[in-house]
Design a protein around this motif. Structure first.
Motif, PDB file in Angstrom:
ATOM      1  N   ASP A   1       0.818  -1.212   0.000  1.00 40.40           N
ATOM      2  CA  ASP A   1       0.000   0.000   0.000  1.00 40.40           C
ATOM      3  C   ASP A   1       0.853   1.265   0.000  1.00 40.40           C
TER       4      ASP A   1
ATOM      5  N   LYS B  37       0.470   3.931  -2.923  1.00 35.81           N
ATOM      6  CA  LYS B  37       0.143   5.331  -2.655  1.00 35.81           C
ATOM      7  C   LYS B  37       1.206   6.259  -3.224  1.00 35.81           C
TER       8      LYS B  37
ATOM      9  N   GLU C 107      -7.670  -0.330   0.605  1.00 36.49           N
ATOM     10  CA  GLU C 107      -6.321  -0.263   1.163  1.00 36.49           C
ATOM     11  C   GLU C 107      -5.947  -1.551   1.892  1.00 36.49           C
TER      12      GLU C 107
ATOM     13  N   HIS D 116      -2.436  -4.180   2.204  1.00 30.35           N
ATOM     14  CA  HIS D 116      -1.655  -4.110   3.436  1.00 30.35           C
ATOM     15  C   HIS D 116      -0.878  -5.417   3.594  1.00 30.35           C
TER      16      HIS D 116
END
Length: 529
Positions: free
Chosen positions: A383, A387, A408, A412
């Motif tokens: 993630d 991002k 999200e 993870h």
């Protein structure tokens, strides 16, 4: 055969022999003109009836039946000695020892011999004067001696026969065990082999196939049993006949590569070994096919060729980038100088600056492609990488009305990777997706993992990729964009390859593109969030 079963068979045989001997004795007495009272003494019939009743009705243990037969025989002989002494010959008594020999048992023979000698003594001393007027009483010793000799001979015979029987039985058991073991090995080899195996008759009708055959070709054994082998693919009838002639000539076919047909109609690259099977008389009766699926090997060859191309492209990129970048820097400096000193040529210098900038971007792609594989693997969360890449496209997505959708928690996942390289992969793929949706759309991201690998999916609703370009996407300089360099996917593919992963692209023109990235966990450790 076990001892109990063998004893039962010998009991049955002895009953039949006793009955046969009794009937032969009756026929002999009839032919010699004796009275019916002598021919059919009720005790003889009664003894046989009792033995039959004991054996086939009461069904005691085989050992009990054995002793019943031996004692019944001597009981009947004792009766005849007393009731009809002139019918009895000493050979009848000695025959009892021979009868006991059928069991190949020392105890039975010795007991029978003792009874025989006792009855012989009684026979001669009780009826001596009436039957043997010319034989002195002392001669009985010779008959007893004859009985003892028969007893000793039969004991040794039994010992020898038992040894032969035990040896034959052990050899039979060893042969059965060896055959069973060999059959087990062959069955295990056939059933557990990873290569497809089939056995067909001389007309190519299927006799047997193994589970690997069912898995590779898609047909179950029940579907093709007794039918012609349905996997001939593009092999002609004449070719199959030539193969059969080679096999009938006693030769094997080794390493024959061709294409076979699966149940779903697709062709599969295979390597076939064919061997003949002969019967006990050396006559050809069937063929065995051992078929190795070459799909993985073909895929590996393609990957190796692609890797070679990437190496070549890297070498070319390094050479071109270094040779071009130096003069490009000089050109860029002079164009800036001209632009600063005179605004008269600004429309032209602006175009030149844009083109120089574009050339510099191409060189950056070249240098990225040419960098040596010096990955720095460390734990990173997907993630955070995602991002970091998406942040570069947020403004552009807002301006083009592109919606980014992802969960999200799906990303993870902590993996071992080179963060810069994997981030570059996301940047390249997101850039392609955003450029494919100039009028807006949706960029959907997802990720799943198990104990073996991480699967990442990037899906857009853009213009898609023309079908004519799908097979050439990983070739350098192949692109569907007017201003594209054709190196982005080459670099991306190389990075994924260095991470021991796999990249595949599914796209339909005007319907969007879906990109699948698989990273094996043998090189990527997953940690709990």
């Amino acid at each position: 055969m076990d001892k109990i079963s063998l004893l039962k068979k010998r009991n049955h045989l002895l009953f039949i022999l006793l009955t046969t001997f009794y009937l032969l004795d009756v026929v002999t007495l009839i032919l010699t003109g004796n009275d019916w009272d002598m021919v059919l003494p009720p005790v003889g019939v009664g003894v046989l009836a009792i033995l039959a009743f004991i054996s086939y009705v009461l069904k005691p243990s085989p050992q009990t039946i054995r002793w019943s037969y031996i004692f019944a025989y001597y009981a009947y002989m004792t009766y005849l000695l007393i009731a009809f002494p002139y019918l009895i010959n000493y050979l009848f008594l000695i025959f009892g020892i021979i009868i006991a020999t059928i069991y190949h048992d020392y105890v039975s023979i010795i007991v029978s011999g003792i009874i025989c000698i006792a009855l012989l003594s009684f026979f001669y001393f009780y009826n001596m004067e009436e039957i043997f007027s010319e034989v002195v009483a002392g001669d009985v010793i010779f008959f007893i001696l004859f009985s003892v000799l028969c007893l000793i001979f039969l004991l040794f015979y039994t010992r020898y026969a038992n040894r032969l029987w035990r040896t034959a039985y052990q050899n039979e058991q060893a042969t059965k065990k060896e055959l069973h073991t060999t059959q087990g090995y062959l069955q295990s080899f056939f059933q557990n082999n990873n290569d497809a195996m089939s056995i067909v008759d001389l007309d190519d009708h299927v006799i047997m196939v193994n589970p690997a055959f069912e898995k590779i070709y898609g047909w179950s054994e029940a579907e093709i049993l007794g039918k012609k082998l349905p996997v001939t693919g593009n092999k002609s009838f004449e070719h199959l006949e030539n193969v059969k002639k080679v096999l009938e000539g006693g030769q094997n076919i080794i390493g024959f590569q061709t294409q076979d047909l699966r149940k779903d109609g697709t062709l599969i690259d295979v390597e076939i070994n064919i061997s003949p099977i002969y019967d006990d008389h050396g006559k050809l009766m069937a063929f065995t096919h051992i078929i190795h699926d070459l799909s993985e090997r073909k895929t590996l060859d393609v990957m190796l060729r692609r890797s070679d191309k990437l190496v070549l492209a890297g070498e070319l990129a390094a050479t071109v980038a270094h040779e071009v970048r130096n003069p490009l820097t000089s050109l860029n400096g002079f164009v800036q100088l001209i632009n600063e000193q005179s605004r008269e040529f600004e429309p032209y210098t602006s175009i030149m600056m844009d083109e120089i900038h574009r050339i510099d971007e191409i060189l950056e792609e070249f240098l990225s492609l040419a960098k040596p594989n010096r990955e720095k693997f460390a734990p990173h969360t997907l993630d955070s990488l995602l991002k970091g890449a998406l942040h570069l496209f947020e403004k552009e997505c807002e301006s083009k009305d592109i919606v980014i959708q992802y969960n999200e928690t799906d990303f993870h996942i902590t993996i071992m990777c080179d963060s810069n390289q994997l981030k570059q992969v996301f940047i390249n793929l997101f850039k392609n997706a955003v450029e494919a949706m100039p009028n807006g759309g949706t960029l959907h991201l997802s990720a799943v993992h198990d104990q073996n690998q991480v699967d990442i999916q990037i899906e857009d609703t853009g213009t898609g990729i023309p079908a004519s370009l799908l097979n050439d996407l990983y070739k350098p300089f192949v692109t569907s964009k007017e201003s594209g360099t054709g190196l982005g996917l080459v670099v991306t593919q190389r990075i994924i390859h260095n991470h021991h992963g796999e990249l595949t692209i599914d796209s339909v023109e005007n319907s969007g593109t879906t990109i699948h990235i698989s990273l094996p966990l043998s090189h990527h450790k997953i940690f709990s969030p």
